[in-house]
Design a protein around this motif. Structure first.
Motif, PDB file in Angstrom:
ATOM      1  N   VAL A   1      26.655 -18.075  70.980  1.00 18.75           N
ATOM      2  CA  VAL A   1      25.277 -18.507  71.223  1.00 18.75           C
ATOM      3  C   VAL A   1      25.331 -19.693  72.187  1.00 18.75           C
ATOM      4  O   VAL A   1      25.993 -20.694  71.903  1.00 18.75           O
ATOM      5  N   ILE A   2      24.646 -19.583  73.334  1.00 18.88           N
ATOM      6  CA  ILE A   2      24.661 -20.691  74.281  1.00 18.88           C
ATOM      7  C   ILE A   2      23.746 -21.807  73.789  1.00 18.88           C
ATOM      8  O   ILE A   2      23.027 -21.661  72.802  1.00 18.88           O
ATOM      9  N   ASN A   3      23.779 -22.931  74.478  1.00 18.67           N
ATOM     10  CA  ASN A   3      23.030 -24.112  74.061  1.00 18.67           C
ATOM     11  C   ASN A   3      21.527 -23.942  74.259  1.00 18.67           C
ATOM     12  O   ASN A   3      21.065 -23.153  75.089  1.00 18.67           O
ATOM     13  N   ASP A   4      20.765 -24.713  73.477  1.00 15.46           N
ATOM     14  CA  ASP A   4      19.316 -24.864  73.656  1.00 15.46           C
ATOM     15  C   ASP A   4      18.528 -23.580  73.434  1.00 15.46           C
ATOM     16  O   ASP A   4      17.510 -23.353  74.098  1.00 15.46           O
ATOM     17  N   VAL A   5      18.972 -22.736  72.499  1.00 15.66           N
ATOM     18  CA  VAL A   5      18.205 -21.540  72.157  1.00 15.66           C
ATOM     19  C   VAL A   5      17.920 -21.527  70.658  1.00 15.66           C
ATOM     20  O   VAL A   5      18.501 -22.285  69.881  1.00 15.66           O
ATOM     21  N   GLU A   6      16.998 -20.648  70.265  1.00 17.69           N
ATOM     22  CA  GLU A   6      16.666 -20.455  68.861  1.00 17.69           C
ATOM     23  C   GLU A   6      16.839 -18.987  68.498  1.00 17.69           C
ATOM     24  O   GLU A   6      16.616 -18.099  69.322  1.00 17.69           O
ATOM     25  N   ILE A   7      17.226 -18.762  67.248  1.00 17.30           N
ATOM     26  CA  ILE A   7      17.327 -17.408  66.698  1.00 17.30           C
ATOM     27  C   ILE A   7      16.428 -17.363  65.470  1.00 17.30           C
ATOM     28  O   ILE A   7      16.548 -18.198  64.578  1.00 17.30           O
ATOM     29  N   ALA A   8      15.529 -16.404  65.437  1.00 17.92           N
ATOM     30  CA  ALA A   8      14.558 -16.305  64.352  1.00 17.92           C
ATOM     31  C   ALA A   8      15.247 -15.995  63.020  1.00 17.92           C
ATOM     32  O   ALA A   8      16.420 -15.610  62.972  1.00 17.92           O
ATOM     33  N   SER A   9      14.501 -16.137  61.949  1.00 21.58           N
ATOM     34  CA  SER A   9      14.994 -15.774  60.621  1.00 21.58           C
ATOM     35  C   SER A   9      15.219 -14.278  60.520  1.00 21.58           C
ATOM     36  O   SER A   9      14.614 -13.483  61.246  1.00 21.58           O
ATOM     37  N   ASN A  10      16.107 -13.885  59.620  1.00 19.08           N
ATOM     38  CA  ASN A  10      16.358 -12.475  59.295  1.00 19.08           C
ATOM     39  C   ASN A  10      16.800 -11.659  60.501  1.00 19.08           C
ATOM     40  O   ASN A  10      16.439 -10.494  60.640  1.00 19.08           O
ATOM     41  N   CYS A  11      17.594 -12.271  61.372  1.00 22.66           N
ATOM     42  CA  CYS A  11      18.160 -11.551  62.503  1.00 22.66           C
ATOM     43  C   CYS A  11      19.628 -11.237  62.252  1.00 22.66           C
ATOM     44  O   CYS A  11      20.318 -11.974  61.551  1.00 22.66           O
ATOM     45  N   THR A  12      20.086 -10.144  62.866  1.00 23.92           N
ATOM     46  CA  THR A  12      21.500  -9.805  62.878  1.00 23.92           C
ATOM     47  C   THR A  12      21.976  -9.803  64.323  1.00 23.92           C
ATOM     48  O   THR A  12      21.397  -9.110  65.165  1.00 23.92           O
ATOM     49  N   ILE A  13      23.004 -10.576  64.592  1.00 21.16           N
ATOM     50  CA  ILE A  13      23.621 -10.612  65.914  1.00 21.16           C
ATOM     51  C   ILE A  13      24.941  -9.869  65.810  1.00 21.16           C
ATOM     52  O   ILE A  13      25.814 -10.231  65.021  1.00 21.16           O
ATOM     53  N   GLY A  14      25.082  -8.804  66.593  1.00 17.73           N
ATOM     54  CA  GLY A  14      26.240  -7.936  66.454  1.00 17.73           C
ATOM     55  C   GLY A  14      27.550  -8.585  66.853  1.00 17.73           C
ATOM     56  O   GLY A  14      27.588  -9.604  67.559  1.00 17.73           O
ATOM     57  N   ALA A  15      28.635  -7.985  66.424  1.00 19.56           N
ATOM     58  CA  ALA A  15      29.969  -8.485  66.738  1.00 19.56           C
ATOM     59  C   ALA A  15      30.152  -8.583  68.242  1.00 19.56           C
ATOM     60  O   ALA A  15      29.867  -7.637  68.983  1.00 19.56           O
ATOM     61  N   GLY A  16      30.625  -9.735  68.710  1.00 16.88           N
ATOM     62  CA  GLY A  16      30.911  -9.926  70.121  1.00 16.88           C
ATOM     63  C   GLY A  16      29.710 -10.128  71.012  1.00 16.88           C
ATOM     64  O   GLY A  16      29.869 -10.306  72.229  1.00 16.88           O
ATOM     65  N   ALA A  17      28.520 -10.134  70.454  1.00 13.55           N
ATOM     66  CA  ALA A  17      27.312 -10.302  71.266  1.00 13.55           C
ATOM     67  C   ALA A  17      27.224 -11.731  71.798  1.00 13.55           C
ATOM     68  O   ALA A  17      27.771 -12.665  71.210  1.00 13.55           O
TER      69      ALA A  17
ATOM     70  N   TRP B   1      22.351 -13.415  60.296  1.00 13.73           N
ATOM     71  CA  TRP B   1      23.774 -13.124  60.209  1.00 13.73           C
ATOM     72  C   TRP B   1      24.325 -12.966  61.620  1.00 13.73           C
ATOM     73  O   TRP B   1      23.853 -12.122  62.377  1.00 13.73           O
ATOM     74  N   LEU B   2      25.290 -13.799  61.969  1.00 14.04           N
ATOM     75  CA  LEU B   2      25.940 -13.717  63.265  1.00 14.04           C
ATOM     76  C   LEU B   2      27.286 -13.037  63.087  1.00 14.04           C
ATOM     77  O   LEU B   2      28.170 -13.544  62.376  1.00 14.04           O
ATOM     78  N   GLY B   3      27.455 -11.871  63.719  1.00 16.19           N
ATOM     79  CA  GLY B   3      28.646 -11.063  63.531  1.00 16.19           C
ATOM     80  C   GLY B   3      29.882 -11.677  64.152  1.00 16.19           C
ATOM     81  O   GLY B   3      29.824 -12.590  64.997  1.00 16.19           O
ATOM     82  N   ILE B   4      31.026 -11.156  63.772  1.00 19.13           N
ATOM     83  CA  ILE B   4      32.314 -11.715  64.159  1.00 19.13           C
ATOM     84  C   ILE B   4      32.433 -11.817  65.682  1.00 19.13           C
ATOM     85  O   ILE B   4      32.089 -10.894  66.423  1.00 19.13           O
ATOM     86  N   GLY B   5      32.878 -12.987  66.134  1.00 20.32           N
ATOM     87  CA  GLY B   5      33.137 -13.183  67.553  1.00 20.32           C
ATOM     88  C   GLY B   5      31.913 -13.320  68.433  1.00 20.32           C
ATOM     89  O   GLY B   5      32.048 -13.348  69.658  1.00 20.32           O
ATOM     90  N   SER B   6      30.731 -13.446  67.867  1.00 15.95           N
ATOM     91  CA  SER B   6      29.536 -13.607  68.693  1.00 15.95           C
ATOM     92  C   SER B   6      29.443 -15.041  69.202  1.00 15.95           C
ATOM     93  O   SER B   6      30.070 -15.952  68.678  1.00 15.95           O
TER      94      SER B   6
END
Length: 207
Positions: A169-185, A162-167
């Protein structure tokens, strides 16, 4: 495709999904299922039954699961799949979809969203209002991309994240399963460990 659409969940997310479905003009009749028995309608659309009774309608309707919680959405969709129910995909007419983009069933793409070329959106995802997903991305099953999220190119996002509001992610990266990315991160490095990530740059806050 059936002439009738049943949206499972009549909360705020369900109302937005219904609004998109109406604008798509593919179904003659739209109804809700919801477990709040005190509610009779949402957005002027009738709530005809509780969620657990969905099998009674499977022969005559398409379904869309409008539940914001990734795990609950997955569980309901898995039941629908087990019964070979017809599961719709909802795409707002204002969304911009590039060439060679694959959007699997059960996903909603909301107003103002942009999905650029050669990106794959797996089943059961939420691509929320005015988010942008650039080229050559892979968005896993049951991911929730919140409003105003911006994802650069060549990004892989694991299932149920789940990627929070306004977050961002730059290019060429991976985010694992079951992660939460906070608002604005802002994610600037690959994330291999499940957990909640906050800040600029995003760092692990809680496993």
């Amino acid at each position: 495709m059936n002439q009738n659409l049943i949206i499972i969940g009549a909360g705020g997310h369900g109302k937005v999904a219904a609004d998109i479905a109406m604008k798509m003009k593919k179904w003659d009749r739209i109804s809700f299922l919801d477990d709040n028995v005190s509610k009779k309608e949402a957005l002027g659309i009738p709530i005809i039954d509780t969620i657990t009774n969905w099998p009674e309608y499977e022969q005559q309707c398409d379904f869309f699961v409008a539940i914001g919680n990734n795990t609950i959405r997955k569980n309901i969709m898995t039941q629908l799949e087990g019964n070979k129910a017809s599961i719709a995909t909802l795409i707002h007419p204002s969304a911009i979809i590039g060439e060679q983009v694959l959007i699997e069933y059960g996903t909603v793409v909301m107003a103002g969203s942009v999905i650029n070329s050669c990106t794959k959106i797996a089943k059961g995802c939420i691509i929320n209002t005015s988010s942008s997903i650039d080229h050559d991305n892979n968005i896993g099953e049951y991911v929730h991309i919140s409003p105003g999220v911006h994802i650069a190119g060549n990004v892989n996002i694991g299932a149920l994240s789940w990627l929070g509001i306004g977050s961002t992610v730059i290019n060429d990266v991976e985010i694992a399963s079951n992660c939460t990315i906070g608002a604005g991160a802002v994610v600037i490095n690959t994330i291999n460990e499940q957990g909640t990530y906050l800040g600029i740059p995003a760092v692990l806050h809680k496993k």
